[in-house]
Design an enzyme around this catalytic site. Structure first.
Site, PDB file in Angstrom:
ATOM      1  N   TYR A 123       0.817  -1.217   0.000  1.00  0.00           N
ATOM      2  CA  TYR A 123       0.000   0.000   0.000  1.00  0.00           C
ATOM      3  C   TYR A 123       0.855   1.274   0.000  1.00  0.00           C
ATOM      4  O   TYR A 123       0.346   2.355   0.258  1.00  0.00           O
ATOM      5  CB  TYR A 123      -0.918   0.031   1.233  1.00  0.00           C
ATOM      6  CG  TYR A 123      -2.031  -1.001   1.231  1.00  0.00           C
ATOM      7  CD1 TYR A 123      -2.158  -1.938   0.231  1.00  0.00           C
ATOM      8  CD2 TYR A 123      -2.976  -1.006   2.251  1.00  0.00           C
ATOM      9  CE1 TYR A 123      -3.178  -2.883   0.242  1.00  0.00           C
ATOM     10  CE2 TYR A 123      -4.005  -1.933   2.276  1.00  0.00           C
ATOM     11  CZ  TYR A 123      -4.092  -2.880   1.274  1.00  0.00           C
ATOM     12  OH  TYR A 123      -5.113  -3.796   1.307  1.00  0.00           O
ATOM     13  N   LYS A 175       4.046 -14.097   4.917  1.00  0.00           N
ATOM     14  CA  LYS A 175       4.011 -14.997   3.752  1.00  0.00           C
ATOM     15  C   LYS A 175       5.437 -15.154   3.242  1.00  0.00           C
ATOM     16  O   LYS A 175       5.726 -15.049   2.044  1.00  0.00           O
ATOM     17  CB  LYS A 175       3.081 -14.404   2.677  1.00  0.00           C
ATOM     18  CG  LYS A 175       2.783 -15.326   1.514  1.00  0.00           C
ATOM     19  CD  LYS A 175       1.798 -16.417   1.840  1.00  0.00           C
ATOM     20  CE  LYS A 175       1.568 -17.336   0.657  1.00  0.00           C
ATOM     21  NZ  LYS A 175       0.682 -18.468   0.967  1.00  0.00           N
ATOM     22  N   ASP A 209      -2.389 -17.250   5.037  1.00  0.00           N
ATOM     23  CA  ASP A 209      -3.581 -18.012   4.631  1.00  0.00           C
ATOM     24  C   ASP A 209      -4.019 -18.960   5.751  1.00  0.00           C
ATOM     25  O   ASP A 209      -5.213 -19.079   6.058  1.00  0.00           O
ATOM     26  CB  ASP A 209      -3.374 -18.749   3.299  1.00  0.00           C
ATOM     27  CG  ASP A 209      -1.954 -19.265   3.108  1.00  0.00           C
ATOM     28  OD1 ASP A 209      -1.055 -18.830   3.847  1.00  0.00           O
ATOM     29  OD2 ASP A 209      -1.740 -20.103   2.220  1.00  0.00           O
ATOM     30  N   ASP A 233      -4.929  -5.278   6.845  1.00  0.00           N
ATOM     31  CA  ASP A 233      -6.162  -4.665   6.361  1.00  0.00           C
ATOM     32  C   ASP A 233      -7.253  -5.736   6.265  1.00  0.00           C
ATOM     33  O   ASP A 233      -8.380  -5.560   6.740  1.00  0.00           O
ATOM     34  CB  ASP A 233      -5.879  -4.055   4.981  1.00  0.00           C
ATOM     35  CG  ASP A 233      -7.027  -3.232   4.453  1.00  0.00           C
ATOM     36  OD1 ASP A 233      -7.896  -2.851   5.255  1.00  0.00           O
ATOM     37  OD2 ASP A 233      -7.055  -2.970   3.237  1.00  0.00           O
TER      38      ASP A 233
END
Ligand code: NAD
Length: 338
Positions: A123, A175, A209, A233
């Site tokens: 972002y 991740k 995940d 987010d």
């Protein structure tokens, strides 16, 4: 001593829920000097810009703001006021606690805090199109940027938060198996920071995940979660869903230069001016602000009063299935606080 705090009532239901939150803050007996400022659509109407300079100057002085939701006009090239404030004051940590007030769809004991990095990652706003064969948008590219210092700072914040709020564990959500550099650096710094808190705050790690699934399957295994901007987010809204949605979701945007506390929801134009708005999320954000100012007891009193008014007294606004108006709810909470 009075605390000087910038007050931005905001647009839509903002002024209604702000009046309600002020009633409750008043009942704590703590003195505030409120510097009222106008931003968003209201400022555009009056001053021709959504974030006038006096708002920035005020926050620079007080270093602390309580803010209602702001409408960013669609079209016309107006940049989001919320993003502008985040950048102006380097509000690098977004803190969102979620706690069950009324049992919701089988979840009856949620008590989690998400710490989201607020300024870096995907972002950061570094993106562009590449023209190929006459198509100006043949390729789109977004660059995720994190710095070692930024990763360290957000992890350090999460562990310090855990330490000062009686929390036991921080989970690093990442991740790094795929995003070896961007997420890898976050994880590396998270592990480094965790070592400094060994014996005080436990630490574990989850891939994003899996973390998303585990939050739904076994949320009790989490306590404080720290993660990068985009993962945070998404997870923060997912976590709000575990306690019944955004109506009760509070947040704090914390930086070295200032901190801004606000409800997560927007301006709710569909119910503006009808006395139907639920002010609980802004009251819970105000409780976070009190704790941030060092008024731990007052913060706890406000939070407990909101919880007891909804859960035990059954005084609830329409979004929670009740009949109370915004101000009836506020008066009931204020009575509990006083
Ligand atoms: P919203 O959160 O304003 O409304 C979504 C739904 O939730 C509506 O049905 C609304 O009535 C209801 N709702 C929201 N808050 C409520 C409350 N306190 N009590 C009872 N019901 C409530 O989201 P939206 O409609 O997507 O956005 C409206 C405007 O708000 C947009 O201009 C958007 O840019 C702005 N917005 C601002 C912020 C902020 O300033 N932090 C955050 C989100 C959206």
């Amino acid at each position: 001593m009075a605390y000087s705090v910038t007050l931005i009532p905001g647009d839509g239901i903002g002024p209604e829920i702000t009046d309600a939150a002020l009633l409750v803050l008043d009942a704590t007996g703590i003195d505030f000097h409120w510097d009222r400022q106008t931003a968003g659509a209201a400022a555009l109407e009056r001053r021709g810009e959504t974030l006038p300079n006096p708002v920035i100057e005020s926050i620079r002085m007080t270093k602390c703001a309580l803010k209602g939701p702001l409408e960013t006009p669609v079209g016309g090239g107006y940049r989001s006021v919320n993003v502008a404030l985040r950048q102006e004051f380097g509000l690098y940590a977004n803190v969102r606690p979620v706690r069950t007030i009324i049992p919701f769809r089988g979840y009856d004991n949620i008590d989690l805090v998400l710490v989201r990095e607020n300024t870096q990652g995907l972002y950061a706003g570094v993106e562009h199109f590449v023209e190929i064969g006459g198509d100006p948008k043949a390729v789109a590219e977004s660059v995720a940027i994190v710095t070692r210092e930024g990763c360290r700072r957000i992890n350090k914040f999460a562990f310090e938060y855990a330490l000062h709020h009686g929390r036991d564990k921080v989970t690093l959500v990442h991740k790094a198996n795929i995003l070896k550099m961007v997420s890898g650096l976050f994880l590396e710094e998270g592990r480094n920071v965790a070592k400094e808190y060994e014996g005080q705050i436990a630490c574990d790690e989850k891939i994003i995940d899996n973390a998303a699934m585990q939050l739904v399957m076994k949320p009790e295994q989490f306590d404080v979660i720290v993660t990068t901007n985009m993962f945070g987010d998404i997870l923060s809204d997912q976590m709000a869903g575990l306690v019944g949605g955004l109506g009760l979701a509070a947040s704090g945007n914390i930086g070295d230069k200032a901190s801004i506390f606000e409800a997560v929801h927007g301006t709710a134009p569909d119910i503006t001016g009808q006395g139907k708005a639920n002010p609980a999320a802004l009251m819970l954000s105000a409780a976070m602000m009190l704790e941030h100012l060092g008024e731990m007891d007052a913060g706890r009193r406000v939070r407990e009063a909101v919880v007891m008014t909804i859960r035990d007294d059954g005084v609830r606004t329409g979004d929670l299935g009740g009949k109370a108006t915004t101000m009836e709810f506020a008066k009931a909470v204020a009575r509990r606080v006083a």
